[in-house]
Enzyme design. Sequence first.
Site, short mmCIF file in Angstrom:
data_model
loop_
_atom_site.label_atom_id
_atom_site.label_comp_id
_atom_site.label_asym_id
_atom_site.label_seq_id
_atom_site.Cartn_x
_atom_site.Cartn_y
_atom_site.Cartn_z
CB CYS A 3 18.73 30.38 -8.92
SG CYS A 3 17.79 29.04 -8.13
CB CYS A 6 18.71 31.68 -5.32
SG CYS A 6 19.84 30.27 -5.14
CG HIS A 45 21.89 27.12 -6.36
ND1 HIS A 45 20.67 27.39 -6.94
CD2 HIS A 45 22.56 26.34 -7.24
CE1 HIS A 45 20.61 26.81 -8.13
NE2 HIS A 45 21.76 26.17 -8.34
N GLY A 91 11.09 15.61 -14.83
CA GLY A 91 10.07 16.67 -14.80
C GLY A 91 10.48 17.91 -14.03
CG HIS A 96 17.14 26.27 -5.44
ND1 HIS A 96 17.88 27.40 -5.11
CD2 HIS A 96 16.83 25.67 -4.27
CE1 HIS A 96 18.03 27.45 -3.79
NE2 HIS A 96 17.39 26.41 -3.26
CG HIS A 98 11.86 22.11 -6.04
ND1 HIS A 98 12.80 22.33 -7.03
CD2 HIS A 98 10.77 21.66 -6.68
CE1 HIS A 98 12.28 22.02 -8.21
NE2 HIS A 98 11.04 21.60 -8.02
CG HIS A 100 6.77 19.13 -5.75
ND1 HIS A 100 6.03 20.09 -6.42
CD2 HIS A 100 7.90 18.95 -6.48
CE1 HIS A 100 6.69 20.46 -7.51
NE2 HIS A 100 7.83 19.80 -7.57
P1 5GP Z 1 9.40 21.13 -10.62
O1 5GP Z 1 8.59 20.97 -11.87
O2 5GP Z 1 10.74 21.77 -10.90
O3 5GP Z 1 9.51 19.87 -9.80
O4 5GP Z 1 8.57 22.10 -9.69
C1 5GP Z 1 8.64 23.48 -9.75
C2 5GP Z 1 7.43 23.99 -9.01
O5 5GP Z 1 7.63 25.35 -8.72
C3 5GP Z 1 6.14 23.89 -9.82
O6 5GP Z 1 5.18 23.11 -9.11
C4 5GP Z 1 5.70 25.34 -9.98
O7 5GP Z 1 4.30 25.51 -9.90
C5 5GP Z 1 6.41 26.03 -8.84
N1 5GP Z 1 6.74 27.42 -9.09
C6 5GP Z 1 7.30 27.94 -10.23
N2 5GP Z 1 7.48 29.26 -10.10
C7 5GP Z 1 7.03 29.59 -8.84
C8 5GP Z 1 6.95 30.83 -8.13
O8 5GP Z 1 7.35 31.89 -8.61
N3 5GP Z 1 6.42 30.78 -6.88
C9 5GP Z 1 5.97 29.61 -6.31
N4 5GP Z 1 5.46 29.69 -5.08
N5 5GP Z 1 6.04 28.44 -6.96
C10 5GP Z 1 6.56 28.42 -8.21
ZN ZN Z 2 19.07 28.51 -6.40
#
Ligand code: 5GP
Ligand code: ZN
Length: 112
Positions: A3, A6, A45, A91, A96, A98, A100
């Site tokens: 992950c 993680c 996680h 989206g 994991h 999170h 924004h």
């Molecule tokens: P999701 O689309 O799952 O809501 O958001 C995942 C977010 O993680 C995206 O905005 C993407 O830019 C960010 N992200 C993906 N890989 C990494 C990484 O390795 N480091 C950081 N800091 N952000 C990441």
């Molecule tokens: Zn995780």
Amino acid sequence: MDCLFCKIAGGEIPSKKLYEDDSILAFYDVDPQAPVHFLVIPKAHIASCDELTEENSAIVAHIFATIAKLAGELGLKDGYRIVNNCGKDGGQTVGHLHFHVLAGRSLAWPPG
Ligand code: 5GP
Ligand code: ZN
């Protein structure tokens, strides 16, 4: 478990950290969608919002209280948006939990 977040939480993959304590980590998104764009994750996680239960969801209150504190420290007085993408149609690309936090420009509503 393989992950990405993680690994970021464990320091195995580097990130630009904004805040860290025993249970959560805030770090800047690698592909920012606004002048300020950071993510807040539980260190433990949890795959998505869909996995939250009465037993594991206290961490979400801690995350939101921390976001309010960080917004004050960052001077986000014009406001900000907290986003959670859940599942494929929501989206979500990283499995994991999170949140924004986006700020620094006027954000359109409703989202696409
Ligand atoms: P999701 O689309 O799952 O809501 O958001 C995942 C977010 O993680 C995206 O905005 C993407 O830019 C960010 N992200 C993906 N890989 C990494 C990484 O390795 N480091 C950081 N800091 N952000 C990441
Ligand atoms: Zn995780």
